[in-house]
Design an enzyme around this catalytic site. Structure first.
Site, PDB file in Angstrom:
ATOM      1  CG  HIS A 121      -2.314   0.568   0.840  1.00 40.72           C
ATOM      2  ND1 HIS A 121      -3.436   0.372   1.604  1.00 40.72           N
ATOM      3  CD2 HIS A 121      -2.727   1.337  -0.212  1.00 40.72           C
ATOM      4  CE1 HIS A 121      -4.475   1.000   1.053  1.00 40.72           C
ATOM      5  NE2 HIS A 121      -4.062   1.592  -0.046  1.00 40.72           N
ATOM      6  CG  ASP A 144      -6.047  -0.396   4.830  1.00 42.00           C
ATOM      7  OD1 ASP A 144      -5.924  -1.458   5.478  1.00 42.00           O
ATOM      8  OD2 ASP A 144      -5.096   0.181   4.276  1.00 42.00           O
ATOM      9  CG  HIS A 146      -3.802  -1.800   8.901  1.00 42.44           C
ATOM     10  ND1 HIS A 146      -4.050  -2.801   7.986  1.00 42.44           N
ATOM     11  CD2 HIS A 146      -3.432  -2.408  10.056  1.00 42.44           C
ATOM     12  CE1 HIS A 146      -3.831  -3.978   8.564  1.00 42.44           C
ATOM     13  NE2 HIS A 146      -3.463  -3.766   9.822  1.00 42.44           N
ATOM     14  CG  ASP A 148      -2.035   2.038   5.480  1.00 42.12           C
ATOM     15  OD1 ASP A 148      -1.689   1.371   6.472  1.00 42.12           O
ATOM     16  OD2 ASP A 148      -2.456   1.516   4.435  1.00 42.12           O
ATOM     17  CG  HIS A 161       2.848  -1.411   4.337  1.00 39.85           C
ATOM     18  ND1 HIS A 161       2.231  -2.654   4.265  1.00 39.85           N
ATOM     19  CD2 HIS A 161       3.341  -1.326   5.593  1.00 39.85           C
ATOM     20  CE1 HIS A 161       2.355  -3.274   5.424  1.00 39.85           C
ATOM     21  NE2 HIS A 161       3.020  -2.498   6.229  1.00 39.85           N
ATOM     22  CG  ASP A 252      -4.815  -3.276   2.517  1.00 37.71           C
ATOM     23  OD1 ASP A 252      -4.945  -4.518   2.420  1.00 37.71           O
ATOM     24  OD2 ASP A 252      -3.816  -2.735   3.032  1.00 37.71           O
ATOM     25  CG  ASP A 254      -5.432  -5.219   5.376  1.00 39.43           C
ATOM     26  OD1 ASP A 254      -6.275  -4.308   5.361  1.00 39.43           O
ATOM     27  OD2 ASP A 254      -4.228  -5.008   5.666  1.00 39.43           O
ATOM     28  CD  GLU A 297      -0.180  -4.370   1.643  1.00 41.79           C
ATOM     29  OE1 GLU A 297       0.375  -5.492   1.736  1.00 41.79           O
ATOM     30  OE2 GLU A 297       0.398  -3.299   1.918  1.00 41.79           O
TER      31      GLU A 297
END
Length: 355
Positions: A121, A144, A146, A148, A161, A252, A254, A297
């Site tokens: 990312h 996401d 996260h 980031d 990332h 992302d 995830d 990712e």
């Protein structure tokens, strides 16, 4: 009154975008970015390959898209790239993002909707920068687990990332030390231009940045509380209420629960369901404003089996396809489903429609 205003704005956006949503033959540029130095787990550089192998081009072509595959970019991995102020591989990451930014800029400038396949990312730095060269008023939807948005000074890992958004944000310009490889980067977004969806693993420093900058975000708890339909209404109210503008979607894999996307580097339990994730992308498509997107990712070296890798890659294809117009029955907007423009709502009727 506020409820009625929100509903009517939402319906107006949908009616205004119906023709855009139904257009056939849109041009899609696919850019592969096989890059992994924004983090420490090898294998994510193979993400573009497995996403393509899962049938991306065939799916998009069958939808009526004109697909131009730019292939996989070639990135230089410097032999000497020491950690600088706690940041790993800054020169390599900065150079890769410059290459990507130039390619995305060329793809968007040629009239394409650009789809960037990662890679990790950190590549969003180049993707958003390249997009902004032609669409300086763009807004960013970041899906996401996260945020980031660590800076080099707050990052617990030093992995870029987890710092992508910080380099894009004007509000943090004085918080980012000069890094080798990043002199070309110019922050292109304000805090009000960003909405996060799906957060559930946010570092303490990131939490402070989100709050201090007033960045709009919806955690998984918020999705549980409001429901995904209301989250998307609030997202568009925040980003598009003042004017219609291009959307950059950075997704992302995830963001999904690890049961759906096991082949990724930083899975976090309790993520999006399949239906929630696809609803997000369907609603973004329905605005008619998607201009570029990232899908990042996917790491085939971390799947517990070939089946796990295949299911993760297939999920990535579904996300991209629904962002570009693949619909489930009832996901499209239809004139015969919308009320006439002069319709007024009583309070009781508003609640029935909105709840």
């Amino acid at each position: 009154m506020a409820l009625r205003g929100s509903l009517l704005r939402f319906l107006k956006r949908q009616m205004d975008s119906v023709q855009q949503c139904r257009k056939l033959g849109q041009s899609v540029a696919v850019v592969g970015a096989p890059f992994s130095r924004g983090q420490k787990r090898r294998g994510v550089e193979h993400g573009p390959r497995v996403i393509r192998a899962a049938g991306l081009e065939e799916r998009l072509s069958n939808m009526g898209c004109n697909v131009c595959d730019y292939g996989d970019l070639s990135f230089t991995h410097l032999n000497i790239d020491e950690t600088y102020k706690g940041v790993h591989f800054p020169r390599t990451v900065g150079l890769a993002n410059k290459v990507l930014a130039d390619t995305v800029s060329r793809a968007v400038g040629s009239g394409n909707t650009c789809v960037m396949l990662g890679g990790d990312h950190s590549l969003a730095i180049g993707s958003v920068q390249g997009h902004s060269q032609h669409c300086p008023d763009l807004c960013l939807i970041w899906v996401d687990a996260h945020a980031d948005i660590n800076t080099p000074l707050t990052s617990p890992s030093g992995n870029l990332h987890g710092q992508s958004v910080a380099f894009l944000l004007k509000d943090l310009q004085n918080k980012i030390p000069e890094l080798p490889g990043f002199s070309w980067v110019t922050p292109c977004l304000s805090a009000s231009d960003i909405v996060y969806i799906g957060l559930r693993d946010v570092d303490p420093g990131e939490h402070g940045i989100l709050k201090n900058c007033g960045i709009k975000f919806f955690s998984m708890r918020d999705i549980d509380h409001f429901g995904i339909q209301r989250v998307m209404e609030l997202t568009f109210d925040h980003l598009l209420d003042r004017k219609q503008r291009p959307i950059h979607l950075s997704f992302d894999i995830d963001a999904f629960d690890p049961s759906l996307a096991p082949a990724t580097g930083t899975p976090v339990i309790g993520g999006l369901t399949y239906r929630e994730g696809i609803y997000i992308t369907e609603e973004i498509h329905n605005t008619g404003l998607l201009s570029a997107m990232d899908l990042v990712e996917v790491n085939p070296m971390l799947g517990v089996s070939q089946e796990a890798v295949g299911s993760t890659a297939s999920l990535a294809v579904d996300v991209i396809a629904s962002s570009l117009g693949q619909t489930r029955e009832g996901a499209h907007v239809s004139f015969d489903k919308l009320p006439p423009s002069n319709t007024t709502y009583e309070a009781e009727d508003e609640q029935k429609v909105c709840l």
